[in-house]
Design a protein around this motif. Structure first.
Motif, PDB file in Angstrom:
ATOM      1  N   HIS A  81      13.390 -37.958  -8.784  1.00  0.00           N
ATOM      2  CA  HIS A  81      12.228 -37.830  -9.654  1.00  0.00           C
ATOM      3  C   HIS A  81      12.398 -38.797 -10.828  1.00  0.00           C
ATOM      4  N   PRO A  82      11.924 -40.024 -10.703  1.00  0.00           N
ATOM      5  CA  PRO A  82      12.046 -40.973 -11.820  1.00  0.00           C
ATOM      6  C   PRO A  82      11.197 -40.520 -13.000  1.00  0.00           C
ATOM      7  N   VAL A  83      11.485 -41.085 -14.162  1.00  0.00           N
ATOM      8  CA  VAL A  83      10.693 -40.760 -15.349  1.00  0.00           C
ATOM      9  C   VAL A  83       9.236 -41.110 -15.076  1.00  0.00           C
ATOM     10  N   ARG A  84       8.358 -40.159 -15.330  1.00  0.00           N
ATOM     11  CA  ARG A  84       6.940 -40.360 -15.026  1.00  0.00           C
ATOM     12  C   ARG A  84       6.265 -41.279 -16.049  1.00  0.00           C
ATOM     13  N   VAL A 118      19.903 -46.770 -18.783  1.00  0.00           N
ATOM     14  CA  VAL A 118      18.543 -46.425 -18.359  1.00  0.00           C
ATOM     15  C   VAL A 118      18.534 -44.994 -17.851  1.00  0.00           C
ATOM     16  N   ASN A 119      17.531 -44.248 -18.230  1.00  0.00           N
ATOM     17  CA  ASN A 119      17.407 -42.848 -17.808  1.00  0.00           C
ATOM     18  C   ASN A 119      17.318 -42.766 -16.283  1.00  0.00           C
ATOM     19  N   ARG A 120      18.192 -41.972 -15.702  1.00  0.00           N
ATOM     20  CA  ARG A 120      18.211 -41.831 -14.249  1.00  0.00           C
ATOM     21  C   ARG A 120      17.138 -40.874 -13.742  1.00  0.00           C
ATOM     22  N   GLY A 121      16.389 -40.274 -14.653  1.00  0.00           N
ATOM     23  CA  GLY A 121      15.361 -39.312 -14.242  1.00  0.00           C
ATOM     24  C   GLY A 121      15.980 -37.989 -13.849  1.00  0.00           C
ATOM     25  N   GLU A 122      15.376 -37.353 -12.874  1.00  0.00           N
ATOM     26  CA  GLU A 122      15.890 -36.089 -12.366  1.00  0.00           C
ATOM     27  C   GLU A 122      16.057 -36.187 -10.860  1.00  0.00           C
ATOM     28  N   ASP A 134       9.423 -43.053 -25.500  1.00  0.00           N
ATOM     29  CA  ASP A 134      10.263 -44.251 -25.567  1.00  0.00           C
ATOM     30  C   ASP A 134      11.740 -43.872 -25.441  1.00  0.00           C
ATOM     31  N   ARG A 135      12.138 -42.794 -26.086  1.00  0.00           N
ATOM     32  CA  ARG A 135      13.536 -42.366 -26.012  1.00  0.00           C
ATOM     33  C   ARG A 135      13.901 -41.873 -24.615  1.00  0.00           C
ATOM     34  N   MET A 136      12.914 -41.318 -23.913  1.00  0.00           N
ATOM     35  CA  MET A 136      13.190 -40.805 -22.574  1.00  0.00           C
ATOM     36  C   MET A 136      13.466 -41.914 -21.559  1.00  0.00           C
ATOM     37  N   PHE A 180       3.601 -42.514 -18.978  1.00  0.00           N
ATOM     38  CA  PHE A 180       3.232 -41.890 -20.247  1.00  0.00           C
ATOM     39  C   PHE A 180       2.027 -40.967 -20.080  1.00  0.00           C
ATOM     40  N   ASP A 181       1.009 -41.431 -19.357  1.00  0.00           N
ATOM     41  CA  ASP A 181      -0.198 -40.618 -19.171  1.00  0.00           C
ATOM     42  C   ASP A 181       0.122 -39.315 -18.448  1.00  0.00           C
ATOM     43  N   ASP A 182       1.031 -39.364 -17.480  1.00  0.00           N
ATOM     44  CA  ASP A 182       1.401 -38.157 -16.743  1.00  0.00           C
ATOM     45  C   ASP A 182       2.175 -37.167 -17.615  1.00  0.00           C
ATOM     46  N   MET A 183       2.888 -37.675 -18.612  1.00  0.00           N
ATOM     47  CA  MET A 183       3.776 -36.818 -19.410  1.00  0.00           C
ATOM     48  C   MET A 183       3.202 -36.438 -20.769  1.00  0.00           C
ATOM     49  N   LYS A 184       2.089 -37.045 -21.155  1.00  0.00           N
ATOM     50  CA  LYS A 184       1.598 -36.866 -22.527  1.00  0.00           C
ATOM     51  C   LYS A 184       1.408 -35.400 -22.896  1.00  0.00           C
ATOM     52  N   PHE A 185       0.695 -34.658 -22.051  1.00  0.00           N
ATOM     53  CA  PHE A 185       0.424 -33.251 -22.372  1.00  0.00           C
ATOM     54  C   PHE A 185       1.731 -32.451 -22.458  1.00  0.00           C
TER      55      PHE A 185
END
Length: 656
Positions: free
Chosen positions: A334-337, A228-232, A120-122, A339-344
């Motif tokens: 690279h936008p913020v992925r 809003v997070n600009r990602g990478e 959520d913070r990301m 949740f399922d992609d980032m969970k691990f």
């Protein structure tokens, strides 16, 4: 090393994965030299692999039993020759267990909460300024109070309306305040220590936080902006360094402008970066930088330009940072992925982050309720008398007294008894933590509680096989898999490499599998321009060398013609485009937007290969041949008894 082995193990080992277990009665399915193997394991492995095997014959239970028997025969052989005692085997098994246990030795509820909080913070980036009053993590109560009173005085000034930047310049003990006035720029989750991150995300925009403590000291922050997070982003850049001399700096500006003009004229960005960029860490790669997010570079100007580019391959106008002049090309955003992609990935970050203490403390609390444990208060009192103030200067050592130190200081579940020497070593190890708790008696009590938590978690970890059947199954299968790898290496792979006579005999008996097609010794020339290839063809017909042809056709810094030379089979790449290839220069053919001409200097007819020409393939085939015959040899070495009545019941259960 472990991952390399797994990739090879998958060739022959039953796949390791959680599986659904059928309700069943555990019975002996077969024995190997009186070692029993049970129906539950066979049925579990069969069901697990049922949808994974491509060969329908492996779904046949009779054939699958034969496969399973062969698998267990190899395990028996490995144990028989003592491979389970090897140091490398033991270390790799331990390493894998440590990795696997991480999924169990935590509090899943707390972990999930932290993962969701981090994700959520990301979604947002915070820009904050801070004021720091330094105080060591293990500072004395007097020093801690002094720092706390100082930060309270700072807070009073801010509450009274004084300017945050001026107060930061005057009172902040962060060395960077002289350069940034306390401004830390934009950041997201995991970029700051956890308490700082918490304060930044919980403080409203434009507000000033209450004083809070991290391992660096006391902070007060002001939240300047949230977005809003600009990602990478991945970009390439061309850089001309800033010069101290004004005239040289103007020359640098002219250089970057000239480069920009060449780009606008259609010249290749990557080639220009290789030639002219003065960022030596990226110029050889065409200027490509490692992907980055907000706050990760030391130039906010550079970051802003990079993120403002919208379209792939879009190129910025020249701009200046504190380091020099740049031109930036967008490679990929690279936008913020999800949740399922980032969970691990988030779980791994949390394990390495100080917020992992929340998980550890929560688990320890649960284990205190789960297990019974007792302590020896008299022994702990004796230990208190052995610890002195040298602990606080990190010079205390465990006394070399044995009589008073021998004894069980902690018992867990009546079956785990921990000697006092272990606790003393624990105390000695905690000196580096710079703990300042006084007096010593209180310090020992505090450390003993930490010791209990650590030992409870260790006990829980050591008993995971008893706590979770799926953990035991995975460990059993991995243990067997490692043994099989070592056995295969010893009995098959190394034998195939070193058995010269056997390899030669196998090669001669199977020579039909190692045949050359018709081959050509050829120079293959290619270009995207048909006229260039026509010129190359004329030069070849005149007997000109490849070096001469390239010298004539590759000019003005452009590579118009490429060549490769070697001995190629008739169906190699572009050669298959020709109907007939006599010696000499061919006609011109086209393939995939390229034009080709070939110069044939020699032709070799189809025929048998020499062993030296295909040794790698022969060794691989010989290994497979040895393995195919190996199980039959093992069946003669061991006594096997299959309980056919039990197997009939297994068939009935699996078919229903």
């Amino acid at each position: 090393m472990i991952y390399m082995k797994i990739s090879r193990l998958l060739i022959f080992v039953f796949l390791i994965a959680p599986s659904f277990l059928l309700a069943q009665t555990k019975e002996v399915l077969f024995t190997i030299d009186n070692h029993p193997y049970y129906t539950d394991e066979f049925m579990r492995v069969y069901n697990k692999n049922l949808d994974l095997v491509k060969d329908d014959s492996q779904k046949d239970l009779d054939k699958y039993l034969d496969l399973f028997l062969g698998y267990k025969l190899k395990v028996e052989k490995a144990n028989k020759i003592g491979l389970q005692n090897g140091t490398n085997y033991q270390n790799e098994l331990k390493s894998y267990r440590n990795q696997l246990s991480k999924n169990y030795v935590n509090d899943s509820k707390v972990t999930n909460e932290l993962v969701h909080e981090a994700y959520d913070r990301m979604q947002q980036e915070v820009r904050a300024s801070h004021i720091l009053v330094l105080v060591d993590e293990g500072a004395s109560p007097q020093d801690t109070l002094k720092a706390y009173n100082k930060v309270l005085d700072v807070k009073k000034r801010l509450d009274a309306g004084e300017d945050f930047i001026k107060v930061a310049q005057q009172f902040s003990e962060d060395p960077s305040v002289k350069e940034n006035n306390g401004d830390l720029g934009y950041f997201s989750a995991f970029r700051m220590v956890y308490p700082f991150e918490n304060a930044a995300y919980k403080t409203k925009l434009g507000q000033i936080s209450k004083p809070f403590r991290t391992r660096f000291g006391y902070h007060i922050i002001k939240v300047v902006d949230k977005r809003v997070n600009r990602g990478e982003v991945t970009v390439a850049h061309i850089m001309i360094l800033k010069q101290n001399d004004a005239a040289q700096n103007e020359k640098a500006k002219t250089t970057i402008d000239d480069i920009y003009k060449k780009i606008q004229q259609g010249e290749n960005f990557e080639s220009l970066a290789q030639q002219f960029s003065e960022d030596k860490s990226s110029s050889a790669k065409g200027g490509v930088l490692q992907r980055f997010g907000s706050g990760q570079l030391s130039s906010e100007e550079f970051e802003n330009v990079a993120f403002e580019l919208k379209d792939k391959n879009q190129i910025s106008v020249p701009f200046q940072s504190q380091f020099g002049w740049h031109i930036v090309k967008l490679i990929e955003k690279h936008p913020v992925r999800t949740f399922d992609d980032m969970k691990f990935e988030l779980e791994e970050k949390i394990r390495k982050d100080e917020r992992s203490l929340l998980i550890t403390n929560s688990l320890a609390k649960k284990l205190r309720a789960k297990y019974t444990f007792t302590k020896d208060s008299k022994l702990i009192a004796t230990i208190k008398g052995l610890v002195n103030d040298e602990f606080y200067t990190q010079t205390w050592v465990v006394p070399e007294k044995s009589k008073d130190l021998n004894g069980v200081v902690l018992t867990i579940n009546k079956d785990r008894k921990i000697n006092s020497k272990v606790f003393l070593d624990f105390i000695a190890s905690k000196q580096k933590s710079n703990i300042k708790t006084k007096p010593v008696a209180r310090l020992v009590d505090e450390l003993f509680e930490k010791f209990v938590d650590e030992q409870l978690i260790t006990y829980y970890n050591d008993n995971l096989e008893n706590e979770f059947s799926e953990f035991k199954n995975v460990m059993d299968e991995y243990r067997d898999g490692l043994l099989l790898f070592d056995l295969m290496e010893k009995e098959i792979w190394n034998r195939a490499k070193n058995d010269t006579i056997g390899l030669n005999d196998y090669f001669k008996n199977n020579i039909k599998n190692y045949q050359w097609k018709k081959r050509y010794s050829a120079d293959i020339l290619s270009s995207t321009d048909s006229k260039v290839v026509e010129k190359a063809q004329k030069f070849l017909k005149k007997g000109k060398s490849l070096e001469y042809i390239k010298e004539q056709l590759n000019n003005d810094g452009k590579v118009n013609i490429m060549s490769k030379s070697g001995m190629y089979e008739e169906d190699y790449d572009v050669l298959s485009q020709f109907k007939d290839l006599p010696k000499g220069v061919t006609t011109i053919v086209s393939k995939d937007q390229y034009f080709f001409v070939v110069n044939i200097s020699d032709v070799k007819p189809a025929g048998s290969k020499e062993l030296s020409e295909c040794k790698g393939k022969v060794i691989s085939d010989y290994q497979q041949y040895l393995e195919n015959n190996w199980v039959d040899e093992l069946k003669k070495e061991f006594t096997i008894k299959v309980n056919q009545d039990v197997f009939a019941k297994v068939k009935n259960q699996l078919h229903n």
